[in-house]
Design an enzyme around this catalytic site. Structure first.
Site, mmCIF file in Angstrom:
data_model
loop_
_atom_site.group_PDB
_atom_site.id
_atom_site.type_symbol
_atom_site.label_atom_id
_atom_site.label_comp_id
_atom_site.label_asym_id
_atom_site.label_seq_id
_atom_site.Cartn_x
_atom_site.Cartn_y
_atom_site.Cartn_z
ATOM 1 N N LYS A 63 1.284 4.294 -2.745
ATOM 2 C CA LYS A 63 0.984 5.693 -2.404
ATOM 3 C C LYS A 63 2.202 6.586 -2.633
ATOM 4 O O LYS A 63 2.074 7.723 -3.079
ATOM 5 C CB LYS A 63 0.496 5.791 -0.956
ATOM 6 C CG LYS A 63 -0.866 5.123 -0.708
ATOM 7 C CD LYS A 63 -1.973 5.764 -1.522
ATOM 8 C CE LYS A 63 -3.353 5.330 -1.036
ATOM 9 N NZ LYS A 63 -4.446 5.939 -1.822
ATOM 10 N N TYR A 107 0.847 -1.203 0.000
ATOM 11 C CA TYR A 107 0.000 0.000 0.000
ATOM 12 C C TYR A 107 0.882 1.252 0.000
ATOM 13 O O TYR A 107 0.684 2.177 -0.792
ATOM 14 C CB TYR A 107 -0.895 -0.051 1.240
ATOM 15 C CG TYR A 107 -1.829 1.121 1.455
ATOM 16 C CD1 TYR A 107 -3.105 1.123 0.899
ATOM 17 C CD2 TYR A 107 -1.446 2.206 2.237
ATOM 18 C CE1 TYR A 107 -3.975 2.193 1.125
ATOM 19 C CE2 TYR A 107 -2.304 3.267 2.468
ATOM 20 C CZ TYR A 107 -3.568 3.262 1.909
ATOM 21 O OH TYR A 107 -4.423 4.319 2.132
HETATM 22 P P1 NAI Z 1 -13.524 3.625 1.855
HETATM 23 O O1 NAI Z 1 -13.317 2.167 1.948
HETATM 24 O O2 NAI Z 1 -14.533 4.277 2.731
HETATM 25 O O3 NAI Z 1 -13.839 4.049 0.346
HETATM 26 C C1 NAI Z 1 -13.120 3.556 -0.724
HETATM 27 C C2 NAI Z 1 -14.042 3.532 -1.926
HETATM 28 O O4 NAI Z 1 -13.251 3.112 -3.064
HETATM 29 C C3 NAI Z 1 -15.184 2.526 -1.759
HETATM 30 O O5 NAI Z 1 -16.410 3.106 -2.130
HETATM 31 C C4 NAI Z 1 -14.798 1.403 -2.714
HETATM 32 O O6 NAI Z 1 -15.917 0.718 -3.257
HETATM 33 C C5 NAI Z 1 -14.036 2.176 -3.764
HETATM 34 N N1 NAI Z 1 -13.202 1.319 -4.571
HETATM 35 C C6 NAI Z 1 -12.397 0.294 -4.176
HETATM 36 N N2 NAI Z 1 -11.865 -0.299 -5.241
HETATM 37 C C7 NAI Z 1 -12.317 0.368 -6.326
HETATM 38 C C8 NAI Z 1 -12.122 0.225 -7.715
HETATM 39 N N3 NAI Z 1 -11.370 -0.756 -8.225
HETATM 40 N N4 NAI Z 1 -12.741 1.089 -8.545
HETATM 41 C C9 NAI Z 1 -13.556 2.050 -8.055
HETATM 42 N N5 NAI Z 1 -13.796 2.223 -6.753
HETATM 43 C C10 NAI Z 1 -13.176 1.391 -5.903
HETATM 44 O O7 NAI Z 1 -12.070 4.253 2.117
HETATM 45 P P2 NAI Z 1 -11.586 5.774 2.237
HETATM 46 O O8 NAI Z 1 -10.934 5.900 3.542
HETATM 47 O O9 NAI Z 1 -12.655 6.704 1.881
HETATM 48 O O10 NAI Z 1 -10.437 5.801 1.145
HETATM 49 C C11 NAI Z 1 -10.406 6.736 0.075
HETATM 50 C C12 NAI Z 1 -8.959 6.982 -0.315
HETATM 51 O O11 NAI Z 1 -8.284 7.598 0.783
HETATM 52 C C13 NAI Z 1 -8.190 5.712 -0.656
HETATM 53 O O12 NAI Z 1 -7.359 5.945 -1.757
HETATM 54 C C14 NAI Z 1 -7.362 5.481 0.599
HETATM 55 O O13 NAI Z 1 -6.182 4.765 0.325
HETATM 56 C C15 NAI Z 1 -7.072 6.917 1.010
HETATM 57 N N6 NAI Z 1 -6.682 7.068 2.393
HETATM 58 C C16 NAI Z 1 -7.538 6.777 3.420
HETATM 59 C C17 NAI Z 1 -7.132 6.922 4.724
HETATM 60 C C18 NAI Z 1 -8.013 6.610 5.889
HETATM 61 O O14 NAI Z 1 -7.495 6.558 7.044
HETATM 62 N N7 NAI Z 1 -9.312 6.421 5.725
HETATM 63 C C19 NAI Z 1 -5.770 7.397 5.047
HETATM 64 C C20 NAI Z 1 -4.979 7.695 3.919
HETATM 65 C C21 NAI Z 1 -5.423 7.538 2.635
#
Ligand code: NAI
Length: 255
Positions: A158, A154
């Site tokens: 990133k 991961y």
């Molecule tokens: P989340 O799990 O709430 O949302 C992620 C969304 O991406 C989900 O709706 C999922 O269905 C969608 N997704 C997954 N694979 C996909 C694909 N192949 N095509 C289209 N959509 C897809 O997670 P969150 O926290 O909202 O994550 C959003 C971004 O923020 C990610 O890139 C994550 O790595 C990043 N992030 C999140 C952190 C956290 O602590 N929540 C910290 C640092 C970065």
């Protein structure tokens, strides 16, 4: 800070949950037409928006890890709207595995969604963004710059996304490209750490180590994203915006 994105077209990947949903909602509230995409079509269709804004909310299934889906999705945006003002590469997932356990499937999945997808989406959107003078925001993570157990793949993806953002600026200077490094944000992705009360305890422990003493909210990242796409950030390109409640500073302090 007041934002006005009236008449603008914004595409958000991973818009059915967490940070992506908060970003998409904030753009909608600011007057944009939002192409809200996600691989989880059921979750996307379950999102409710105000009736008065419904015609500016365009939900479309798009696998952000698939080059074919991305090409098809961008071609659809071009034929439907003729332009794009902002691309938010947000879709993501986390598979926590030590390096010794790393499976090829988990590497492929994370690489495709976290790094290959944003590269291909940027490439496909670039002609529209160059014509509109638009912006790209890539959602990376503080995992790009700190060591966190089980995050090797991961984190590498990133870190690659942070680097790619600078190459976007170099090769496509008319488009402002920036990257956000969120810290621990309270969204469903944290289920990678555990479930139920065990997860709640992990969150409390994490909050105790964060200088601002709370986990981030998805809206904390949405505000930063709208800022980077707005005229308030007209001279901001190639920025790495850390939105983590101070975690990175604490890490350095403890070294
Ligand atoms: P989340 O799990 O709430 O949302 C992620 C969304 O991406 C989900 O709706 C999922 O269905 C969608 N997704 C997954 N694979 C996909 C694909 N192949 N095509 C289209 N959509 C897809 O997670 P969150 O926290 O909202 O994550 C959003 C971004 O923020 C990610 O890139 C994550 O790595 C990043 N992030 C999140 C952190 C956290 O602590 N929540 C910290 C640092 C970065």
């Amino acid at each position: 800070m007041a934002f006005d994105f009236s008449g603008r077209i914004v595409l958000v990947t991973g818009a059915a949950s967490g940070i992506g949903l908060a970003i998409a909602r904030r753009f909608l509230d600011a007057g944009a037409t939002v192409v809200a995409t996600d691989i989880d079509e059921a979750a996307l269709q379950a999102v409710q928006v105000e009736a008065s804004a419904a015609e500016r909310w365009v939900a479309r299934r798009l696998d952000a890890g698939s080059g074919a889906d991305i090409a098809e999705g961008m071609a659809w945006v071009e034929s439907r709207f003729g332009t794009l003002d902002a691309l938010i590469n947000n879709a993501g997932l986390a598979r926590l595995e030590s390096i010794a356990e790393l499976s090829e499937d988990a590497i492929d999945l994370q690489f495709n969604v976290l790094l290959k997808g944003p590269m291909l989406a940027a490439r496909a959107a670039m002609p529209m963004l160059e014509r509109s003078g638009g912006a790209i925001v890539n959602i990376a993570s503080i995992a790009a710059v700190i060591q966190a157990a089980g995050h090797a793949c991961y984190s590498a993806c990133k870190a690659g996304l942070v680097k790619f953002t600078h190459d976007l600026v170099k090769e496509h200077p008319k488009v402002r490209s920036n990257v956000i490094l969120p810290g621990f944000i309270d969204t469903p992705i944290l289920r990678a750490y555990g479930e139920g009360e065990a997860l709640e305890q992990i969150k409390r422990d994490l909050a105790g180590h964060i200088p601002l003493r709370r986990l981030g909210r998805a809206d904390d990242i949405a505000g930063a994203t709208l800022y980077l796409c707005s005229e308030h950030a007209a001279y901001v390109s190639g920025a790495e915006l850390v939105v983590d409640g101070g975690v990175i500073s604490t890490t350095l302090e403890n070294m």
